[in-house]
Design an enzyme around this catalytic site. Sequence first.
Site, PDB file in Angstrom:
ATOM      1  N   GLY A  11       0.818  -1.204   0.000  1.00 12.09           N
ATOM      2  CA  GLY A  11       0.000   0.000   0.000  1.00 12.09           C
ATOM      3  C   GLY A  11       0.850   1.251   0.000  1.00 12.09           C
ATOM      4  O   GLY A  11       0.495   2.259   0.619  1.00 12.09           O
ATOM      5  N   HIS A  12       1.966   1.216  -0.719  1.00 10.48           N
ATOM      6  CA  HIS A  12       2.928   2.323  -0.661  1.00 10.48           C
ATOM      7  C   HIS A  12       2.438   3.588  -1.349  1.00 10.48           C
ATOM      8  O   HIS A  12       3.058   4.640  -1.215  1.00 10.48           O
ATOM      9  CB  HIS A  12       4.271   1.892  -1.274  1.00 10.48           C
ATOM     10  N   GLY A  14      -0.749   4.660  -0.798  1.00 10.37           N
ATOM     11  CA  GLY A  14      -1.867   5.123   0.017  1.00 10.37           C
ATOM     12  C   GLY A  14      -1.485   6.199   1.013  1.00 10.37           C
ATOM     13  O   GLY A  14      -0.342   6.678   1.045  1.00 10.37           O
ATOM     14  N   VAL A  16      -1.092   6.256   4.442  1.00 15.89           N
ATOM     15  CA  VAL A  16      -0.011   5.946   5.377  1.00 15.89           C
ATOM     16  C   VAL A  16       1.192   5.372   4.647  1.00 15.89           C
ATOM     17  O   VAL A  16       2.338   5.694   4.975  1.00 15.89           O
ATOM     18  CB  VAL A  16      -0.497   4.962   6.466  1.00 15.89           C
ATOM     19  N   GLY A 107      -4.445  -1.574  11.440  1.00 16.29           N
ATOM     20  CA  GLY A 107      -5.874  -1.818  11.563  1.00 16.29           C
ATOM     21  C   GLY A 107      -6.667  -0.527  11.552  1.00 16.29           C
ATOM     22  O   GLY A 107      -6.378   0.391  10.793  1.00 16.29           O
ATOM     23  N   SER A 108      -7.658  -0.431  12.442  1.00 16.72           N
ATOM     24  CA  SER A 108      -8.531   0.731  12.493  1.00 16.72           C
ATOM     25  C   SER A 108      -9.202   0.786  13.855  1.00 16.72           C
ATOM     26  O   SER A 108      -9.469  -0.245  14.477  1.00 16.72           O
ATOM     27  CB  SER A 108      -9.594   0.636  11.399  1.00 16.72           C
ATOM     28  N   SER A 109      -9.521   1.997  14.299  1.00 13.53           N
ATOM     29  CA  SER A 109     -10.191   2.137  15.591  1.00 13.53           C
ATOM     30  C   SER A 109     -11.626   1.605  15.560  1.00 13.53           C
ATOM     31  O   SER A 109     -12.245   1.446  16.615  1.00 13.53           O
ATOM     32  CB  SER A 109     -10.201   3.604  16.027  1.00 13.53           C
ATOM     33  N   CYS A 110     -12.155   1.303  14.372  1.00  9.52           N
ATOM     34  CA  CYS A 110     -13.525   0.768  14.292  1.00  9.52           C
ATOM     35  C   CYS A 110     -13.606  -0.667  14.811  1.00  9.52           C
ATOM     36  O   CYS A 110     -14.694  -1.227  14.878  1.00  9.52           O
ATOM     37  CB  CYS A 110     -14.048   0.848  12.865  1.00  9.52           C
ATOM     38  N   TYR A 137     -15.841  -4.463   7.642  1.00 10.79           N
ATOM     39  CA  TYR A 137     -14.459  -3.961   7.643  1.00 10.79           C
ATOM     40  C   TYR A 137     -13.806  -4.203   8.995  1.00 10.79           C
ATOM     41  O   TYR A 137     -12.654  -4.648   9.087  1.00 10.79           O
ATOM     42  CB  TYR A 137     -14.467  -2.469   7.314  1.00 10.79           C
ATOM     43  N   LYS A 141     -10.429  -6.471  10.118  1.00 11.42           N
ATOM     44  CA  LYS A 141      -9.286  -5.937  10.855  1.00 11.42           C
ATOM     45  C   LYS A 141      -9.042  -6.690  12.163  1.00 11.42           C
ATOM     46  O   LYS A 141      -7.901  -6.926  12.560  1.00 11.42           O
ATOM     47  CB  LYS A 141      -9.485  -4.439  11.124  1.00 11.42           C
ATOM     48  N   PRO A 164      -4.890   2.806  14.333  1.00 10.01           N
ATOM     49  CA  PRO A 164      -4.911   4.269  14.253  1.00 10.01           C
ATOM     50  C   PRO A 164      -6.295   4.858  14.466  1.00 10.01           C
ATOM     51  O   PRO A 164      -7.316   4.218  14.214  1.00 10.01           O
ATOM     52  CB  PRO A 164      -4.434   4.533  12.823  1.00 10.01           C
ATOM     53  N   LEU A 167      -7.360   9.260  10.365  1.00 12.80           N
ATOM     54  CA  LEU A 167      -6.147   9.764   9.726  1.00 12.80           C
ATOM     55  C   LEU A 167      -6.485  10.716   8.579  1.00 12.80           C
ATOM     56  O   LEU A 167      -7.529  10.594   7.944  1.00 12.80           O
ATOM     57  CB  LEU A 167      -5.323   8.595   9.184  1.00 12.80           C
ATOM     58  N   HIS A 180     -13.539  10.126   4.069  1.00  7.72           N
ATOM     59  CA  HIS A 180     -13.827  10.335   5.481  1.00  7.72           C
ATOM     60  C   HIS A 180     -14.133  11.806   5.750  1.00  7.72           C
ATOM     61  O   HIS A 180     -13.997  12.663   4.871  1.00  7.72           O
ATOM     62  CB  HIS A 180     -12.647   9.852   6.328  1.00  7.72           C
ATOM     63  N   TRP A 203     -24.046  17.992   8.690  1.00  9.20           N
ATOM     64  CA  TRP A 203     -25.052  17.115   9.292  1.00  9.20           C
ATOM     65  C   TRP A 203     -24.984  17.193  10.817  1.00  9.20           C
ATOM     66  O   TRP A 203     -23.904  17.212  11.407  1.00  9.20           O
ATOM     67  CB  TRP A 203     -24.809  15.673   8.866  1.00  9.20           C
TER      68      TRP A 203
END
Length: 316
Positions: A11-12, A14, A16, A107-110, A137, A141, A164, A167, A180, A203
């Site tokens: 993912g170079h 992307g 991050v 990963g992700s905070s989700c 998703y 993760k 993370p 981001l 996002h 919103w």
Amino acid sequence: MNQDSKIYIAGHKGLVGSALVRLLNQSGFKNVIGRTRAEMDLADQTKVYDFFAKEKPEYVFLAAAKVGGIFANNTYPAEFIFSNLQIQNNIIDAAYRNGVKKLCFLGSSCIYPKFAKQPMDEGQLLDGKLEPTNEPYAVAKIAGIVMCQSYNRQYGTNYISVMPTNLYGPGDNYHPENSHVLPALLRRFHEAKIQNLPEVVIWGTGKPLREFLYSEDMARACIFLMQNYDVTTDPKGGEHVNVGSGIEVSIKELAETIKSVVGYEGNLTFDLTKPDGTPRKLLDVSKLHKMGWKHEVELKDGVRAAYTDFLENGKL
């Protein structure tokens, strides 16, 4: 890692991954490699295994993933779980089979429960129900975290997982529907400025609290942990690590910051008929702080850099 180590960044291109490439090159690492999707589809197991067998990377940053905002996660749930599981499974297993010294999985905070206590610490993983809109998703993760831990336990590998917060930064996705909140607002305020629109509508009430981290800070954290966090002595396989700023702002404050950076002079209004979403979402980053790492880029400075990137590269 030393400056001659062969480092593969999945993912170079992307958000991050590109930050990792920049920082590693700036730090004198001479052997950083990557492959575009056209060169190697990470969901293709044969191609991934052949790549690892040929290139023999010593260190791997697994920053590749299919990502998107609420709309994208809700619209393409099958693609999100299938693609992310395929990518993770192929790279983690290929790393083990080819003697990779250390791997960092992003990963992700989700991954945390929808109603997790705030701030969310690492121990709350699998402690409640997930947010339904991004559950596929999140499950992928979580599987990546457990896969790294399982390989560490069974094979003695040194695979770490980092989670993370939200981001943003150079190379972000500014799509009006699939991005996002921060890049989406950057685009919206910029278009309102160019079109001389009288107002930008947000919103909800603007009261929900969110945490944001600049992409190069995230890359710095990954490199720091790759150099300093060793899980080989942990019989449980090593706990994942939260990465964030530890600072939260309201959506209203975020919108006002972006409005100021963009130079939009119209009104900011809130559509109270629309939902707010989760009231608060903050990571507990005390574990990472105790290791000696903290973020460097504050929100307004990061937004300025992101807006410059949008003006140069982000318009569709």
